[in-house]
Design a protein around this motif. Structure first.
Motif, PDB file in Angstrom:
ATOM      1  N   ASN A 115       0.790  -1.232   0.000  1.00 43.31           N
ATOM      2  CA  ASN A 115       0.000   0.000   0.000  1.00 43.31           C
ATOM      3  C   ASN A 115       0.819   1.277   0.000  1.00 43.31           C
ATOM      4  N   VAL A 116       1.986   1.275   0.647  1.00 42.43           N
ATOM      5  CA  VAL A 116       2.781   2.504   0.761  1.00 42.43           C
ATOM      6  C   VAL A 116       4.059   2.435  -0.062  1.00 42.43           C
ATOM      7  N   ASP A 117       4.834   1.354   0.113  1.00 39.80           N
ATOM      8  CA  ASP A 117       6.087   1.241  -0.638  1.00 39.80           C
ATOM      9  C   ASP A 117       5.827   1.315  -2.133  1.00 39.80           C
ATOM     10  N   SER A 118       4.737   0.713  -2.586  1.00 40.83           N
ATOM     11  CA  SER A 118       4.431   0.712  -4.019  1.00 40.83           C
ATOM     12  C   SER A 118       4.238   2.123  -4.553  1.00 40.83           C
ATOM     13  N   VAL A 119       3.550   2.964  -3.787  1.00 37.19           N
ATOM     14  CA  VAL A 119       3.349   4.355  -4.201  1.00 37.19           C
ATOM     15  C   VAL A 119       4.681   5.092  -4.216  1.00 37.19           C
ATOM     16  N   PHE A 120       5.450   4.933  -3.158  1.00 33.59           N
ATOM     17  CA  PHE A 120       6.767   5.575  -3.054  1.00 33.59           C
ATOM     18  C   PHE A 120       7.661   5.199  -4.228  1.00 33.59           C
ATOM     19  N   LEU A 121       7.753   3.908  -4.521  1.00 32.28           N
ATOM     20  CA  LEU A 121       8.674   3.445  -5.556  1.00 32.28           C
ATOM     21  C   LEU A 121       8.254   3.910  -6.943  1.00 32.28           C
ATOM     22  N   VAL A 122       6.965   3.801  -7.252  1.00 26.44           N
ATOM     23  CA  VAL A 122       6.500   4.203  -8.580  1.00 26.44           C
ATOM     24  C   VAL A 122       6.671   5.708  -8.768  1.00 26.44           C
ATOM     25  N   CYS A 123       6.260   6.472  -7.765  1.00 29.12           N
ATOM     26  CA  CYS A 123       6.369   7.931  -7.895  1.00 29.12           C
ATOM     27  C   CYS A 123       7.832   8.369  -7.965  1.00 29.12           C
ATOM     28  N   ARG A 124       8.690   7.769  -7.152  1.00 30.06           N
ATOM     29  CA  ARG A 124      10.108   8.136  -7.184  1.00 30.06           C
ATOM     30  C   ARG A 124      10.715   7.870  -8.554  1.00 30.06           C
ATOM     31  N   ALA A 125      10.265   6.801  -9.211  1.00 32.27           N
ATOM     32  CA  ALA A 125      10.802   6.466 -10.527  1.00 32.27           C
ATOM     33  C   ALA A 125      10.272   7.382 -11.630  1.00 32.27           C
ATOM     34  N   VAL A 126       9.043   7.865 -11.477  1.00 30.99           N
ATOM     35  CA  VAL A 126       8.407   8.642 -12.541  1.00 30.99           C
ATOM     36  C   VAL A 126       8.638  10.142 -12.394  1.00 30.99           C
ATOM     37  N   LEU A 127       8.804  10.615 -11.167  1.00 27.68           N
ATOM     38  CA  LEU A 127       8.921  12.058 -10.951  1.00 27.68           C
ATOM     39  C   LEU A 127      10.018  12.728 -11.788  1.00 27.68           C
ATOM     40  N   PRO A 128      11.198  12.122 -11.950  1.00 28.24           N
ATOM     41  CA  PRO A 128      12.200  12.796 -12.794  1.00 28.24           C
ATOM     42  C   PRO A 128      11.723  13.033 -14.224  1.00 28.24           C
ATOM     43  N   LEU A 129      10.946  12.111 -14.769  1.00 31.67           N
ATOM     44  CA  LEU A 129      10.405  12.291 -16.120  1.00 31.67           C
ATOM     45  C   LEU A 129       9.460  13.477 -16.154  1.00 31.67           C
ATOM     46  N   MET A 130       8.588  13.564 -15.150  1.00 29.20           N
ATOM     47  CA  MET A 130       7.626  14.660 -15.092  1.00 29.20           C
ATOM     48  C   MET A 130       8.323  15.989 -14.866  1.00 29.20           C
ATOM     49  N   GLU A 131       9.371  15.987 -14.031  1.00 27.96           N
ATOM     50  CA  GLU A 131      10.105  17.229 -13.778  1.00 27.96           C
ATOM     51  C   GLU A 131      10.763  17.736 -15.058  1.00 27.96           C
ATOM     52  N   ARG A 132      11.326  16.830 -15.847  1.00 27.03           N
ATOM     53  CA  ARG A 132      11.946  17.249 -17.109  1.00 27.03           C
ATOM     54  C   ARG A 132      10.906  17.780 -18.093  1.00 27.03           C
ATOM     55  N   ALA A 133       9.714  17.181 -18.054  1.00 27.23           N
ATOM     56  CA  ALA A 133       8.652  17.631 -18.957  1.00 27.23           C
ATOM     57  C   ALA A 133       8.014  18.929 -18.479  1.00 27.23           C
ATOM     58  N   GLY A 134       8.115  19.212 -17.178  1.00 28.94           N
ATOM     59  CA  GLY A 134       7.516  20.423 -16.624  1.00 28.94           C
ATOM     60  C   GLY A 134       6.058  20.296 -16.284  1.00 28.94           C
ATOM     61  N   HIS A 135       5.557  19.079 -16.258  1.00 29.01           N
ATOM     62  CA  HIS A 135       4.158  18.861 -15.889  1.00 29.01           C
ATOM     63  C   HIS A 135       3.951  17.381 -15.583  1.00 29.01           C
ATOM     64  N   GLY A 136       2.826  17.079 -14.974  1.00 28.60           N
ATOM     65  CA  GLY A 136       2.469  15.697 -14.683  1.00 28.60           C
ATOM     66  C   GLY A 136       1.383  15.649 -13.629  1.00 28.60           C
ATOM     67  N   SER A 137       0.691  14.539 -13.579  1.00 27.02           N
ATOM     68  CA  SER A 137      -0.364  14.349 -12.590  1.00 27.02           C
ATOM     69  C   SER A 137      -0.226  12.977 -11.961  1.00 27.02           C
ATOM     70  N   ILE A 138      -0.292  12.945 -10.627  1.00 26.30           N
ATOM     71  CA  ILE A 138      -0.269  11.696  -9.881  1.00 26.30           C
ATOM     72  C   ILE A 138      -1.532  11.627  -9.040  1.00 26.30           C
ATOM     73  N   VAL A 139      -2.215  10.508  -9.104  1.00 28.79           N
ATOM     74  CA  VAL A 139      -3.375  10.275  -8.244  1.00 28.79           C
ATOM     75  C   VAL A 139      -3.144   8.981  -7.484  1.00 28.79           C
TER      76      VAL A 139
END
Length: 254
Positions: A115-139
């Motif tokens: 429930n928690v580690d899965s969110v942490f790991l997925v978001c940590r892996a994807v956030l750099p992509l979103m930061e480079r793009a300058g946008h993104g949405s996580i739910v």
């Protein structure tokens, strides 16, 4: 509607083979997103195949999202096959009912991993992509029991409360990069996981469902109810919304 290289939104949905996850995947595909349907087993391919049969764009990906190496490989594969990731919907989770005395340490750790580690790991892996793009949405998908405790659910309540706080912390940290992070907190929803809860508590499905429907709107939720809320928070109509927790529980938390 922001896009990846492919010209469309690309949504990664964890737990995409399950009841709520599959409804989220279908809803986002209906709204024009290319969907990466992620799950531990072949249910992901079943959902993706159904979306394609209805004219949508979806591909299946096998991954245990509580495993760091698998998550890193997943994100790389999704980007390679779909051209990017603009939206993440963290639906994967599990429930182990019991008091602190009932639960083993393994139950406790597994609840946090799912429930928690899965969110942490997925978001940590994807956030750099979103930061480079300058946008993104996580739910993220937490639970009403992440906001208010329920009986015989100590590990689940604590883990889902962690999802709520992680969501809001990420919203604070990453909003300067144009990334929105929000949470949906469902009440009881008619899914296979709800049926498993009944078995864990030694109740019949009929008895458990009748108790679950005892709320102001007089029914339990459907996966489509939750998917509608996720789609709203992920989409352009919520462009000024971040750090929010949307209860979708038929009034059960009132």
């Amino acid at each position: 509607m922001r896009a990846g290289r492919s010209g469309a939104r690309v949504a990664l949905v964890t737990g995409g083979g399950g009841g709520i996850g599959s409804a989220v995947a279908r809803r986002l595909a209906d709204e024009g997103a290319a969907v990466a349907v992620v799950d531990r087993d072949d249910a992901a391919e079943t959902v993706a195949r159904g979306i394609r049969a209805d004219g949508g764009h979806a591909e299946a990906f096998l991954c245990d999202v509580s495993d760091e190496e698998e998550v890193l490989a997943l994100v790389k594969e999704v980007v390679g096959r779909l051209g990017g990731i603009t939206d993440v919907c963290c639906v994967a989770g599990s429930i182990r009912r019991g008091t602190v005395q009932d639960l083993s340490l393994e139950d406790w750790h597994r609840s946090f991993a799912d429930n928690v580690d899965s969110v942490f790991l997925v978001c940590r892996a994807v956030l750099p992509l979103m930061e480079r793009a300058g946008h993104g949405s996580i739910v993220t998908v937490a639970s009403g029991w992440g906001l208010r405790a329920g009986e015989k659910a100590a590990a689940y309540c604590t883990a889902k409360a962690g999802v709520v706080m992680l969501t809001q912390a990420m919203a604070l940290d990453h909003s300067p990069a144009g990334i929105r992070v929000n949470c949906v907190a469902p009440g009881d929803t008619r899914t296979p996981m709800l049926a498993r809860e009944a078995r864990q508590l030694g109740q019949s499905d009929a008895e458990f469902l009748a108790e679950a429907a005892d709320r102001p709107l007089g029914r339990i939720g459907t996966p489509e109810d939750i998917a509608a809320a996720v789609a709203f928070l992920a989409g352009p109509d919520a462009d000024f919304v971040t750090g929010s927790v949307l209860s979708v529980d038929g009034g059960g938390s009132i």
